[in-house]
Design a protein around this motif. Structure first.
Motif, PDB file in Angstrom:
ATOM      1  N   LEU A   1       0.854  -1.183   0.000  1.00 26.27           N
ATOM      2  CA  LEU A   1       0.000   0.000   0.000  1.00 26.27           C
ATOM      3  C   LEU A   1       0.886   1.227   0.000  1.00 26.27           C
ATOM      4  CD1 LEU A   1      -2.638   1.710   0.617  1.00 26.27           C
ATOM      5  CD2 LEU A   1      -2.185   1.221   3.041  1.00 26.27           C
ATOM      6  N   VAL A   2       0.598   2.185  -0.886  1.00 29.29           N
ATOM      7  CA  VAL A   2       1.243   3.497  -0.841  1.00 29.29           C
ATOM      8  C   VAL A   2       0.285   4.439  -0.120  1.00 29.29           C
ATOM      9  CG1 VAL A   2       2.169   5.429  -2.165  1.00 29.29           C
ATOM     10  CG2 VAL A   2       2.491   3.081  -2.994  1.00 29.29           C
ATOM     11  N   LEU A   3       0.741   4.980   0.999  1.00 29.14           N
ATOM     12  CA  LEU A   3      -0.072   5.828   1.872  1.00 29.14           C
ATOM     13  C   LEU A   3       0.573   7.203   1.961  1.00 29.14           C
ATOM     14  CD1 LEU A   3      -2.515   5.604   4.033  1.00 29.14           C
ATOM     15  CD2 LEU A   3      -0.668   5.368   5.703  1.00 29.14           C
ATOM     16  N   VAL A   4      -0.179   8.252   1.613  1.00 31.52           N
ATOM     17  CA  VAL A   4       0.325   9.629   1.680  1.00 31.52           C
ATOM     18  C   VAL A   4      -0.662  10.467   2.473  1.00 31.52           C
ATOM     19  CG1 VAL A   4       1.090  11.661   0.400  1.00 31.52           C
ATOM     20  CG2 VAL A   4       1.414   9.375  -0.587  1.00 31.52           C
ATOM     21  N   ASP A   5      -0.163  11.180   3.498  1.00 30.23           N
ATOM     22  CA  ASP A   5      -1.050  11.964   4.355  1.00 30.23           C
ATOM     23  C   ASP A   5      -0.294  13.072   5.055  1.00 30.23           C
ATOM     24  OD1 ASP A   5      -3.909  10.867   4.599  1.00 30.23           O
ATOM     25  OD2 ASP A   5      -2.702   9.039   4.745  1.00 30.23           O
ATOM     26  N   LEU A   6      -1.064  14.016   5.600  1.00 30.48           N
ATOM     27  CA  LEU A   6      -0.524  15.001   6.517  1.00 30.48           C
ATOM     28  C   LEU A   6      -0.200  14.310   7.832  1.00 30.48           C
ATOM     29  CD1 LEU A   6       0.048  18.029   7.168  1.00 30.48           C
ATOM     30  CD2 LEU A   6      -2.310  18.145   8.017  1.00 30.48           C
TER      31      LEU A   6
ATOM     32  N   LEU B   1       1.175   5.996  13.851  1.00 29.27           N
ATOM     33  CA  LEU B   1       0.927   5.343  12.562  1.00 29.27           C
ATOM     34  C   LEU B   1       1.492   3.925  12.570  1.00 29.27           C
ATOM     35  CD1 LEU B   1      -0.061   5.468   9.609  1.00 29.27           C
ATOM     36  CD2 LEU B   1       2.233   6.276   8.993  1.00 29.27           C
ATOM     37  N   THR B   2       2.705   3.768  13.087  1.00 34.97           N
ATOM     38  CA  THR B   2       3.318   2.445  13.141  1.00 34.97           C
ATOM     39  C   THR B   2       2.472   1.483  13.959  1.00 34.97           C
ATOM     40  OG1 THR B   2       5.527   3.419  12.929  1.00 34.97           O
ATOM     41  CG2 THR B   2       5.396   1.174  13.784  1.00 34.97           C
ATOM     42  N   SER B   3       1.974   1.958  15.099  1.00 39.15           N
ATOM     43  CA  SER B   3       1.113   1.126  15.939  1.00 39.15           C
ATOM     44  C   SER B   3      -0.156   0.705  15.202  1.00 39.15           C
ATOM     45  CB  SER B   3       0.754   1.880  17.220  1.00 39.15           C
ATOM     46  OG  SER B   3      -0.150   1.157  18.014  1.00 39.15           O
ATOM     47  N   LEU B   4      -0.767   1.646  14.495  1.00 35.90           N
ATOM     48  CA  LEU B   4      -2.011   1.357  13.788  1.00 35.90           C
ATOM     49  C   LEU B   4      -1.795   0.394  12.627  1.00 35.90           C
ATOM     50  CD1 LEU B   4      -3.695   4.886  13.693  1.00 35.90           C
ATOM     51  CD2 LEU B   4      -4.489   2.889  14.980  1.00 35.90           C
TER      52      LEU B   4
ATOM     53  N   ALA C   1       7.636   2.432   5.722  1.00 31.85           N
ATOM     54  CA  ALA C   1       8.901   2.935   5.178  1.00 31.85           C
ATOM     55  C   ALA C   1       8.625   4.277   4.510  1.00 31.85           C
ATOM     56  CB  ALA C   1       9.481   1.953   4.175  1.00 31.85           C
ATOM     57  N   ARG C   2       9.225   5.362   5.019  1.00 28.94           N
ATOM     58  CA  ARG C   2       8.974   6.695   4.469  1.00 28.94           C
ATOM     59  C   ARG C   2       9.642   6.830   3.103  1.00 28.94           C
ATOM     60  NH1 ARG C   2      10.994   9.534   8.233  1.00 28.94           N
ATOM     61  NH2 ARG C   2       9.165  10.225   9.395  1.00 28.94           N
ATOM     62  N   VAL C   3       8.873   7.309   2.121  1.00 32.39           N
ATOM     63  CA  VAL C   3       9.389   7.463   0.758  1.00 32.39           C
ATOM     64  C   VAL C   3       9.190   8.877   0.222  1.00 32.39           C
ATOM     65  CG1 VAL C   3       9.168   5.032   0.105  1.00 32.39           C
ATOM     66  CG2 VAL C   3       7.193   6.555  -0.153  1.00 32.39           C
TER      67      VAL C   3
ATOM     68  N   LEU D   1       5.494   3.444   2.246  1.00 33.95           N
ATOM     69  CA  LEU D   1       5.207   2.127   1.684  1.00 33.95           C
ATOM     70  C   LEU D   1       4.887   1.182   2.835  1.00 33.95           C
ATOM     71  CD1 LEU D   1       7.784   1.287  -1.146  1.00 33.95           C
ATOM     72  CD2 LEU D   1       5.283   1.345  -1.338  1.00 33.95           C
ATOM     73  N   LEU D   2       3.771   0.492   2.729  1.00 36.68           N
ATOM     74  CA  LEU D   2       3.381  -0.504   3.728  1.00 36.68           C
ATOM     75  C   LEU D   2       3.197  -1.846   3.025  1.00 36.68           C
ATOM     76  CD1 LEU D   2       0.535   1.526   5.495  1.00 36.68           C
ATOM     77  CD2 LEU D   2       2.936   1.440   6.138  1.00 36.68           C
TER      78      LEU D   2
END
Length: 218
Positions: free
Chosen positions: A142-147, A188-191, A201-203, A213-214
């Motif tokens: 999963l590619v996750l992008v957020d504030l 976020l890591t916990s969730l 992994a921050r990209v 990337l998850l």
């Protein structure tokens, strides 16, 4: 607001927005599972279709499920892309979709750009991430992008002012983060771990906006 106006506004509000869809698709296309030919990929919260357009340009072989709870957003995206045999349009949430027969473990990858930030951390974020993980094949990404919240509280005010300054320099009246629900990396890591993903992994990062990337665990 039409798609062109929406995209222009986002590019004025979010540093690096014009490259986010291109980068997100390129990252997912290089993943071990989604790089195979003809796989199914979900765009969760497809909005007006920026990620869909990039996916069709970079990976025309992908079979896409475009998901959004907003009928207006879906209509904008459909008008923007036209009728495409490789795109299935769904007015739904991921949480509802995963309960349908055949949806669990169906997708070789997923994109979620600027969606999680709008959900409160009252169980809603976890439910969204858990549903995404359940929709993915083991090992899919999963590619996750957020504030996000900064890990250094002393920088929060500076980053907020920098974001508002960026907007003013882009020709907008500066907006705040009101109505959004950013979380920090530890939360976020916990969730994502609880949802069934490995560590994020921050990209990508631009001010408070970060991309990760998850990978769904087996």
């Amino acid at each position: 607001m039409h798609s062109s106006g929406y995209e222009r506004l986002q590019s004025q509000v979010i540093p690096g927005y014009s490259s986010l869809a291109r980068l997100s698709v390129a990252l997912l296309a290089a993943s071990p599972v989604a790089q195979a030919d003809g796989v199914e990929v979900m765009v969760a919260g497809c909005g007006t279709g920026a990620e869909l357009l990039e996916a069709m340009a970079q990976r025309p072989d992908w079979r896409l499920t475009a998901l959004d709870p907003s009928a207006e957003m879906l209509q904008e995206a459909r008008q923007r892309l036209g009728e495409q045999a490789t795109v299935q349009w769904r007015q739904s949430t991921v949480e509802s979709l995963v309960d349908e027969a055949g949806m669990a473990g169906r997708f070789a990858g997923a994109l979620s750009v600027l969606v999680l930030q709008s959900l409160p951390d009252d169980g809603s974020k976890l439910a969204f991430l858990t549903a995404l993980a359940r929709c993915l094949q083991p090992g899919a990404q999963l590619v996750l992008v957020d504030l996000m919240q900064t890990s250094l509280p002393s920088l929060e005010d500076q980053l907020e002012h920098a974001w508002q300054g960026f907007q003013r320099a882009s020709g907008l009246d500066a907006s705040s983060q009101e109505g959004l629900h950013p979380i920090g990396l530890a939360r976020l890591t916990s969730l994502v771990n609880a949802a069934g993903f490995g560590d994020p992994a921050r990209v990508f990062q631009a001010l408070g906006f970060e991309g990760f990337l998850l990978q769904r665990l087996s």
